[in-house]
Design a protein around this motif. Structure first.
Motif, PDB file in Angstrom:
ATOM      1  N   TYR A 279       0.777  -1.155  -0.004  1.00 46.42           N
ATOM      2  CA  TYR A 279      -0.071   0.025  -0.060  1.00 46.42           C
ATOM      3  C   TYR A 279       0.793   1.332  -0.050  1.00 46.42           C
ATOM      4  N   THR A 280       0.150   2.408  -0.498  1.00 45.65           N
ATOM      5  CA  THR A 280       1.058   3.595  -0.119  1.00 45.65           C
ATOM      6  C   THR A 280       0.748   4.131   1.175  1.00 45.65           C
TER       7      THR A 280
ATOM      8  N   GLN B 256      -0.777   6.532   2.266  1.00 52.96           N
ATOM      9  CA  GLN B 256      -2.237   6.854   2.622  1.00 52.96           C
ATOM     10  C   GLN B 256      -3.085   5.709   2.840  1.00 52.96           C
ATOM     11  N   GLY B 257      -2.700   4.482   2.555  1.00 49.25           N
ATOM     12  CA  GLY B 257      -3.458   3.381   2.641  1.00 49.25           C
ATOM     13  C   GLY B 257      -3.976   2.847   1.418  1.00 49.25           C
ATOM     14  N   GLU B 258      -3.768   3.317   0.532  1.00 50.70           N
ATOM     15  CA  GLU B 258      -4.375   2.891  -1.112  1.00 50.70           C
ATOM     16  C   GLU B 258      -3.177   1.549  -1.527  1.00 50.70           C
ATOM     17  N   PRO B 259      -4.206   0.480  -1.773  1.00 48.03           N
ATOM     18  CA  PRO B 259      -3.184  -0.292  -2.735  1.00 48.03           C
ATOM     19  C   PRO B 259      -2.589   0.070  -3.932  1.00 48.03           C
TER      20      PRO B 259
ATOM     21  N   ASN C 182      -0.512  -4.778  -6.218  1.00 48.22           N
ATOM     22  CA  ASN C 182      -1.445  -5.354  -5.133  1.00 48.22           C
ATOM     23  C   ASN C 182      -2.728  -5.835  -5.388  1.00 48.22           C
TER      24      ASN C 182
ATOM     25  N   HIS D  81      -5.736  -7.237  -2.793  1.00 46.43           N
ATOM     26  CA  HIS D  81      -6.599  -6.367  -2.212  1.00 46.43           C
ATOM     27  C   HIS D  81      -8.160  -6.396  -2.715  1.00 46.43           C
ATOM     28  N   LYS D  82      -8.024  -6.337  -3.983  1.00 46.79           N
ATOM     29  CA  LYS D  82      -9.236  -6.655  -4.861  1.00 46.79           C
ATOM     30  C   LYS D  82      -9.983  -7.976  -4.769  1.00 46.79           C
TER      31      LYS D  82
ATOM     32  N   GLU E 263     -11.819  -8.173  -1.622  1.00 50.40           N
ATOM     33  CA  GLU E 263     -12.985  -7.719  -1.685  1.00 50.40           C
ATOM     34  C   GLU E 263     -14.246  -8.488  -2.265  1.00 50.40           C
TER      35      GLU E 263
END
Length: 445
Positions: free
Chosen positions: A168-169, A171-174, A178, A181-182, A185
């Motif tokens: 992740y970045t 900032q918490g974005e994949p 990555n 992550h999807k 979900e």
């Protein structure tokens, strides 16, 4: 390799300035060696004893190996954790180690970490920090540990572990590579959870000789005899790399990887192992964990691991990652009709799946060598030349699973497993498109 050399004569340290002969000395000899007095008294203070760093074929002392096997349990409660992640190519694996102060029971108890993404092709140099989120834990077969119950990873005073992470970045974005992550979900969707998707993944790989990048067992620059005797074969002229396959098998079982079998493949120097049945996101975690173990074993063996889907052009089988898939509805009575409906959906999204099934797959999916053509979709019972194969037993029982034979050996298991679940459980085609596909594939649902 460092050797300790001492005078040969009765292992006595009666060294004079004129002494020139030397012979290897074992570690036990070094520790137990006694200084003896000669007839003239003690050894002269001016005598010199030298430890020489040389290589010898006799009485080799591998001090590095001794340290690797060192039992640190009586001296510390700390844990060595190997954080593992997928690099910028989407197929390369990276890792680094850190010390954890106490045992953990779940990946969420492990601290997040970071690495230099500019060095892996995953971040720019001016903002290079990428954050690692621990997601799955396995035992580490390389550093070992004082395990007494191999079904658990907790409550040990000292152990080591492999930690599968996604990225992740700050900032918490994949980040783009990555894919977990999807997938997570999709597997958290209530419809998917209710269907308990099972996966059995057949990972094929090729072992290459170092420097020349030519398959193991092949004459350099030349070719072995034609395919035929190598598949599941035995013998020095048919099986190349069995020790690596066997070492990997045992290491995966030790680690807690759900490996279910292994075999030699059709092309010499090529092998396969199977992972599963695994449920949901676990399938991707276990494949990536098993790939990391295989990379480390081939590293130690001095052999190159290739996941290229067609490592040798010509009349040779490529390398795939066939993915067996079933849902709860497929496994129950009447499941064959559910399988056929799923095949319709897969046919309608064929291009979407092909684009996500591995780099260079067009070199493998030619319609030859037990593959279907990349440009068309097909299915059949017991037919290994189709896109989707259904087993005879599934047809006979009226329930079971399907095998997607399209994924390449270098596919991302997070992508493939989640896409199968999405297409068959969440995606709804139009009735018109479904009718046309059913007619084309001669399917009645």
């Amino acid at each position: 390799m460092a050797q300790i050399l001492a005078p040969c004569t009765q292992w006595q340290m009666r060294i004079t300035k004129s002494s020139t002969s030397a012979c290897p000395m074992t570690a036990k000899m070094w520790n137990s060696l006694l200084f003896r007095q000669n007839k003239k008294g003690a050894i002269a203070k001016s005598a010199k004893f030298r430890v020489l760093a040389v290589k010898s074929e006799n009485s080799t002392i591998n001090r590095v190996e001794d340290l690797l096997n060192l039992d640190i349990t009586p001296f510390t409660d700390k844990i060595i954790a190997e954080y593992i992640w997928i690099g910028g190519s989407g197929i390369d694996l990276r890792s680094k180690s850190r010390t954890i102060s106490k045992p953990v029971e779940h990946p969420s108890e492990l601290p997040k970490w970071n690495y230099d993404g500019s060095s892996t092709g995953q971040a720019p140099g001016e903002d290079s920090e990428v954050i690692l989120y621990p997601q799955a834990i396995f035992r580490d077969p390389f550093r070992g540990g004082p395990y007494t119950d191999l079904t658990k990873l907790v409550h040990y005073s000292n152990f080591v572990m492999k930690v599968i992470c996604d990225t992740y970045t700050p900032q918490g974005e994949p980040i783009p590579t990555n894919k977990r992550h999807k997938a997570a979900e999709i597997f958290r969707n209530p419809k998917v959870i209710a269907e308990v998707p099972w996966y059995g993944i057949e990972q094929e790989y090729t072992l290459l000789q170092t420097d020349v990048n030519w398959p193991l067992g092949w004459p350099v620059g030349g070719y072995p005899g034609p395919q035929g005797p190598y598949y599941c074969g035995a013998g020095a002229d048919k099986s190349f790399g069995r020790d690596i396959s066997d070492a990997h098998y045992k290491a995966c079982l030790y680690a807690g990887i759900n490996i279910s079998g292994t075999n030699g493949e059709v092309m010499p120097g090529q092998w396969e192992y199977q992972v599963g049945p695994s449920v949901g996101i676990e399938a991707g975690d276990h494949i990536w964990g098993s790939r990391y173990i295989l990379e480390r074993i081939t590293e130690q063996a001095g052999v190159v691991l290739s996941l290229d889907p067609k490592p040798i052009e010509g009349d040779w089988n490529g390398a795939g990652c066939h993915t067996n898939f079933s849902t709860k509805s497929m496994r129950e009575d009447g499941g064959f009709e559910v399988i056929k409906k799923s095949i319709l959906n897969l046919a309608l999204r064929h291009k979407d799946h092909i684009s996500a099934y591995g780099e260079g797959n067009e070199r493998r999916l030619t319609g030859k060598h037990e593959t279907a053509s990349i440009d068309s979709f097909s299915w059949g019972v017991a037919n290994r030349g189709c896109s989707i194969r259904v087993g005879r037993e599934t047809e006979k029982q009226g329930k079971g699973y399907l095998e997607d034979r399209r994924p390449a050996s270098n596919m991302d298991p997070y992508v493939v497993t989640s896409l199968l679940a999405e297409t068959t459980l969440l995606w709804e085609p139009t009735l018109e498109a479904e009718a046309l596909a059913a007619q084309k594939l001669a399917l009645k649902v």
